[in-house]
Write an enzyme that holds these catalytic residues in place. Sequence first.
Site, mmCIF file in Angstrom:
data_model
loop_
_atom_site.group_PDB
_atom_site.id
_atom_site.type_symbol
_atom_site.label_atom_id
_atom_site.label_comp_id
_atom_site.label_asym_id
_atom_site.label_seq_id
_atom_site.Cartn_x
_atom_site.Cartn_y
_atom_site.Cartn_z
ATOM 1 N N HIS A 291 0.814 -1.218 0.000
ATOM 2 C CA HIS A 291 0.000 0.000 0.000
ATOM 3 C C HIS A 291 0.848 1.269 0.000
ATOM 4 C CE1 HIS A 291 -2.963 -2.925 1.620
ATOM 5 N NE2 HIS A 291 -3.856 -2.154 1.027
ATOM 6 N N GLY B 104 4.543 1.915 30.243
ATOM 7 C CA GLY B 104 5.300 0.814 30.819
ATOM 8 C C GLY B 104 5.620 -0.269 29.821
ATOM 9 N N GLU C 202 6.715 -3.320 12.850
ATOM 10 C CA GLU C 202 6.177 -1.950 12.792
ATOM 11 C C GLU C 202 6.264 -1.224 14.125
ATOM 12 O OE1 GLU C 202 4.260 -4.041 9.276
ATOM 13 O OE2 GLU C 202 4.648 -4.549 11.396
ATOM 14 N N GLN D 225 -6.160 -6.745 4.178
ATOM 15 C CA GLN D 225 -5.714 -5.781 5.192
ATOM 16 C C GLN D 225 -6.764 -4.700 5.457
ATOM 17 O OE1 GLN D 225 -1.794 -4.576 3.790
ATOM 18 N NE2 GLN D 225 -0.852 -6.367 4.770
#
Length: 590
Positions: free
Chosen positions: A29, A420, A50, A113
């Site tokens: 994409h 965290g 990612e 997707q």
Amino acid sequence: MNQVTGGALIARTLQVAGVEEVFSLHGGHLDAFLIACRDHGIRLTDTRHEASAGHAAEAYARATGKIGVAVLTAGPGFTNAYTAVANAYLDRMPVVFIVGAPSTREGDLNTLQGGIDQIAAASHVTKWAYRIGHGARIPEIVEQAIRRAMTGTPGPVLLEVPIEVMFTPVAAPPRIDGLANFALTEGAPAPNAAQVAALIDLLQAAERPVVIAGGGATLSRSAEALLAFAEATGIPVTTGMKGEGLMPQDHPLYGGSMVSVPIAAAIGAPADVVVLLGQRVGLFTGGRYGVLPAGAKIAQIDIDGGEPGRGGPIDLAIMADCRETLLALTEAAKSRTWPDRPEWSATLRTARVIPHQQWLEVPATSPEGLLHPFHACKALAEALPEDAVIVCDGGESSVWVRDHIRPKGTGSFHITGYLGTLGVGQGFAIGAARAFPDRPVFLFAGDGGVGFHIQEFDAMVRHGLNVHTIVLNNACWGMSQNGQDLIYGPDKRAIVELADSAYEKVAEAFGGTAYRAETIEEIAVAMKNALEGGKPSCINVRIDGTVINPVTMNMVGIKPGEKPKSRPAADGAAKNDGEKVVMPYYENVE
């Protein structure tokens, strides 16, 4: 420019905005954008996950003060990066996330997707989330995104670019060539005169005033202004985790981390005025004013008007940029006579090293021959070069490391924040390496944290990044195991144990250099060889997993040497017998 694809127009707009670095991971994409980056002077740094790309963009923004940019594909690319978006949101990092998307015309047709509303999902963890509907609007929307990310309270924004917008040629709007430096913001909000005068009065009358500088001071690039204010008034400065590096480490007015403030109070010198300079109240202040002495007057400076008073009543709130406030305070201070407070500054400097004293007499190795984490981290810190950029992943390992490191300069220290998040370290290190190409980056991670994105050794090697990963390997999820031991007893452990794995061999398999250190002497040799090796490296340092850091004990409400509270076991079938948990190295420590 005449007809260009939407992807090329994004690249062109980012170039005009001064963006030179983009962190990404390939997805179909995105190709129209990715291919265009080379023609527009944008370097692509691709990671193996990612989330790491998002964390890299976050660290790059913190290190440089510029906008961070992560460009990711649709669907799993977006969901993989969601943790990075949320992390940037809670830590107020100015990052533009650009994500791909299937065609809007086929949104309900079970496309590849697709099937999730990325904008709706992102809206909860961004300042702004927007779907670009037509390529001609790309320049104005990208401009708006950068402005929103960098002004006011900083934070991430997300732009979704459907595939037809990314690839369809459009006539480039003529205005784009006139947008040079549009991302630069001038005239950050400053305090009013009455607020400045009120704070100056408060500080001048104080006996033991102190500044705690946090992440807001780092993001506003306040280092020079902070030093000038401290020297003009003689008021000492401490720093929160996000403010490390703002003050010269050896300056007589620098008292180290904010922990020096409660330690000073404990030895009979409580601060009477505390200025929270871009330092939020909460987790990193020990809860609701946990590090602030009772009875002290509190002034809080923050660009977000919702922060002052969040943790309880304060005496003076200033909603303004930290740097602009410091400049105004320093100017106002010139007309005042300031008391000399050398003893107060010396007290804070002394408080800075008091936590170390309890460990200095403790053996460096356990009877089993395992390194004590304090001594291991002390040796590692002593081997760091002066210009090191330091990254800490989460968990107990980072607590041991912070006792010793001395970051130099704004943006030279990166650590997980309010979310965290374990596993931020590799992405942070990649972003820091791009921000500081001429400085070595040292990533400290536990053996738990390093496993989240261990494949990023590949990205570090492929891109020739000067990153050295130090794994503090205690063969367990340290903070988790220790918390279970303190509350339930060592015989009740559940999914907190790990193997003593050869993490350094993973780095070696990807083309880096590998070292293992089991003694203090081996640490020094490994650090020297790693620096001289010319490649990304991993040093696997074997440490004792039975040692419990005081921070972990405080988190579960137990002081060193104190008996754990009796409470039901996890299954409700048995109770802790109330006997003192066996904690090596704490037995004779007050």
